[in-house]
Motif scaffolding. Structure first.
Motif, short mmCIF file in Angstrom:
data_model
loop_
_atom_site.label_atom_id
_atom_site.label_comp_id
_atom_site.label_asym_id
_atom_site.label_seq_id
_atom_site.Cartn_x
_atom_site.Cartn_y
_atom_site.Cartn_z
N LYS A 105 -38.53 -7.55 20.00
CA LYS A 105 -37.95 -6.55 20.52
C LYS A 105 -36.45 -6.34 20.46
N PHE A 106 -35.75 -7.55 20.28
CA PHE A 106 -34.36 -7.60 20.42
C PHE A 106 -33.87 -7.65 19.17
N CYS A 107 -34.57 -7.37 18.04
CA CYS A 107 -33.92 -7.45 16.62
C CYS A 107 -32.79 -6.89 16.39
N GLN A 108 -31.59 -7.34 16.04
CA GLN A 108 -30.31 -6.86 15.72
C GLN A 108 -30.35 -6.19 14.39
N ASN A 109 -31.25 -6.41 13.24
CA ASN A 109 -31.24 -5.97 12.09
C ASN A 109 -32.50 -5.18 11.96
N TRP A 110 -32.99 -4.49 13.00
CA TRP A 110 -34.14 -3.67 12.84
C TRP A 110 -34.21 -2.55 11.91
N GLU A 111 -32.98 -2.07 11.68
CA GLU A 111 -33.03 -1.08 10.56
C GLU A 111 -33.47 -1.53 9.34
N ILE A 112 -33.25 -2.83 8.97
CA ILE A 112 -33.75 -3.60 7.79
C ILE A 112 -34.94 -3.87 7.75
N SER A 113 -35.22 -4.67 9.03
CA SER A 113 -36.61 -5.38 8.89
C SER A 113 -37.80 -4.35 9.21
N LEU A 267 -27.16 -22.24 20.42
CA LEU A 267 -27.70 -21.32 21.25
C LEU A 267 -26.73 -20.05 21.36
N THR A 268 -27.53 -18.94 21.08
CA THR A 268 -26.74 -17.62 20.89
C THR A 268 -26.88 -16.64 21.99
N ALA A 269 -25.74 -15.80 22.08
CA ALA A 269 -25.86 -14.74 23.00
C ALA A 269 -26.66 -13.48 22.73
N PHE A 270 -27.42 -13.08 23.62
CA PHE A 270 -28.14 -11.70 23.33
C PHE A 270 -27.26 -10.50 23.78
N HIS A 271 -27.34 -9.65 22.85
CA HIS A 271 -26.70 -8.35 23.05
C HIS A 271 -27.91 -7.35 23.08
N PRO A 272 -27.71 -6.32 24.01
CA PRO A 272 -28.92 -5.09 23.89
C PRO A 272 -29.01 -4.79 22.40
N ALA A 273 -30.29 -4.44 21.80
CA ALA A 273 -30.22 -3.86 20.63
C ALA A 273 -31.99 -3.61 20.47
N HIS A 274 -32.50 -2.76 19.61
CA HIS A 274 -33.43 -2.27 19.24
C HIS A 274 -34.44 -1.73 20.35
N ARG A 275 -35.30 -2.38 20.79
CA ARG A 275 -36.25 -2.09 21.99
C ARG A 275 -36.12 -2.98 23.23
N MET A 276 -34.86 -3.46 23.25
CA MET A 276 -34.54 -4.26 24.51
C MET A 276 -33.14 -3.91 24.87
N LEU A 277 -33.02 -2.76 25.19
CA LEU A 277 -31.59 -2.13 25.65
C LEU A 277 -31.48 -1.96 27.19
N ASP A 278 -32.66 -2.65 27.98
CA ASP A 278 -32.39 -2.66 29.27
C ASP A 278 -32.13 -4.11 29.84
N ARG A 279 -31.78 -5.09 29.00
CA ARG A 279 -31.22 -6.34 29.41
C ARG A 279 -29.68 -6.51 29.21
N PRO A 280 -29.29 -7.24 30.02
CA PRO A 280 -27.51 -7.35 29.91
C PRO A 280 -27.34 -8.41 29.04
#
Length: 375
Positions: A105-113, A267-280
């Motif tokens: 749900k958080f994929c940052q390359n969702w346009e490709i995947s 350990l990497t930081a999440f940034h809102p993307a794809h279908r998970m825009l509601d998380r900080p």
């Protein structure tokens, strides 16, 4: 069971629009063909595509429609993969295709995947052409990334072989959701891999990624025990879902026991993307607490990614504690290993792939900001 397909070093029996004959499938009694590449085991009737979209039934075979077709290439620093113990400072030609076998749900390359317009998004890029580009641009390796090389495993394996024929290395960046036989062939063909361990509960994997934790753990153990491939791990920490110090501590303890304390964990930081825009976005403080938990669990190398954090980017010698590789962003600023990868302060050899050419083109100039053009 593997179908009677051509060896991975040659294109499929049929070319052109017919496609490249895939490997790792078998016919079922009801007339369907089952894909044996990943644990989804898609069962296809004529014309149907698997979940990954790039594997399609064509007659009495399954074809890989993404073979020799790239959605994009770029020259990157190896630290961006991330691979911190693989020839620091060197450049890597990165490429991927369309499609994926997960549904993060958080994929940052969702346009490709999640791409469904392969012909529009892709360009011809046979293995030899990719290696030619990498050599021309001075890259030390080719990395299979952007989407998961699991879904284009035959293409990745052939490209890895072509790399080795030209004296280049090959790296895989993957989620590791793959069956045993193709997994050993794919990860056994590359020199290094960064594999996601996306969380440490089956509930997280099922609800957030569409995959299964146990299958990924099995892949990691097989890579460690049955290949010579250098292995690093990445966990994206998502606030409220998989970022507690307790869960990270359990994850790290499993890594220590199953893969070894020298396995680097990013350990990497999440940034809102794809279908998970509601998380900080993940706070830096959360990453630092998680890093402390992983170190306390016994891991020797724990890095922080997607943020600027000097300590979380530095490689310390586990023997004497000296900072032997100091990074600023993707640039290596200080390098205190000798030609054989040993600490200049105490002589302990660091685990990974190091040699006399390191740290390569790191501090001098990265050419990776310019995307290569043409094949």
């Amino acid at each position: 069971m593997t179908a009677s397909a051509p060896p991975a070093s040659r294109p499929g029996a049929a070319g052109g629009d017919a496609g490249y004959t895939a490997r790792w499938w078998h016919p079922l009694p009801d007339g369907r063909l089952q894909c044996d590449l990943c644990p989804r085991h898609c069962r296809l009737r004529e014309g149907q595509r698997g979940f990954c979209f790039v594997r399609r039934r064509s007659g009495e075979r399954i074809v890989l429609t993404a073979y020799g077709r790239s959605t994009g290439v770029c020259l990157d620093p190896v630290e961006k993969k991330p691979l911190n113990h693989v020839h620091p400072g060197s450049s890597v030609l990165s490429f991927g295709t369309a499609g994926c076998n997960l549904s993060c749900k958080f994929c940052q390359n969702w346009e490709i995947s999640t791409a469904r317009s392969i012909e529009v998004l892709s360009v011809d890029a046979p293995p030899g052409s990719i290696v030619d580009q990498a050599a021309r641009l001075g890259a030390r390796a080719v990395a299979f990334t952007y989407n998961d090389p699991v879904v284009f495993a035959e293409y990745a394996i052939d490209t890895a072989h072509a790399c080795h024929e030209r004296g280049l290395l090959a790296y895989a960046v993957s989620a590791g959701w793959i069956c045993a036989e193709p997994g050993l062939e794919l990860f056994g063909a590359v020199d290094a891999a960064n594999i996601d361990l996306k969380g440490f509960t089956e509930d997280f994997y099922r609800k957030i990624t569409g995959a299964r934790l146990r299958d990924v753990q099995d892949t990691l153990v097989r890579v460690r025990e049955h290949t010579s491939t250098w292995l690093e791990l990445t966990t994206l920490l998502i606030p409220g879902l998989n970022d507690s110090p307790e869960e990270v501590g359990r994850l790290a303890a499993w890594v220590v026991g199953a893969l070894g304390a020298d396995t680097p964990l990013h350990l990497t930081a999440f940034h809102p993307a794809h279908r998970m825009l509601d998380r900080p976005p993940t706070p830096v403080a959360t990453l630092r607490r998680a890093r402390r938990a992983a170190l306390d669990a016994g891991l020797h190398f724990v890095y922080l990614g997607n943020v600027r954090d000097a300590e979380g980017a530095t490689t310390h010698c586990p023997g004497c504690g000296a900072p032997v590789i100091v990074r600023r962003g993707y640039t290596v600023e200080t390098y205190e290993l000798d030609a054989s990868g040993c600490c200049r302060h105490c002589g302990r050899r660091l685990p990974g792939l190091f040699d006399a050419d390191d740290p390569g083109d790191s501090a001098a100039a990265y050419p990776w900001r310019v995307a290569p053009t043409g094949w």
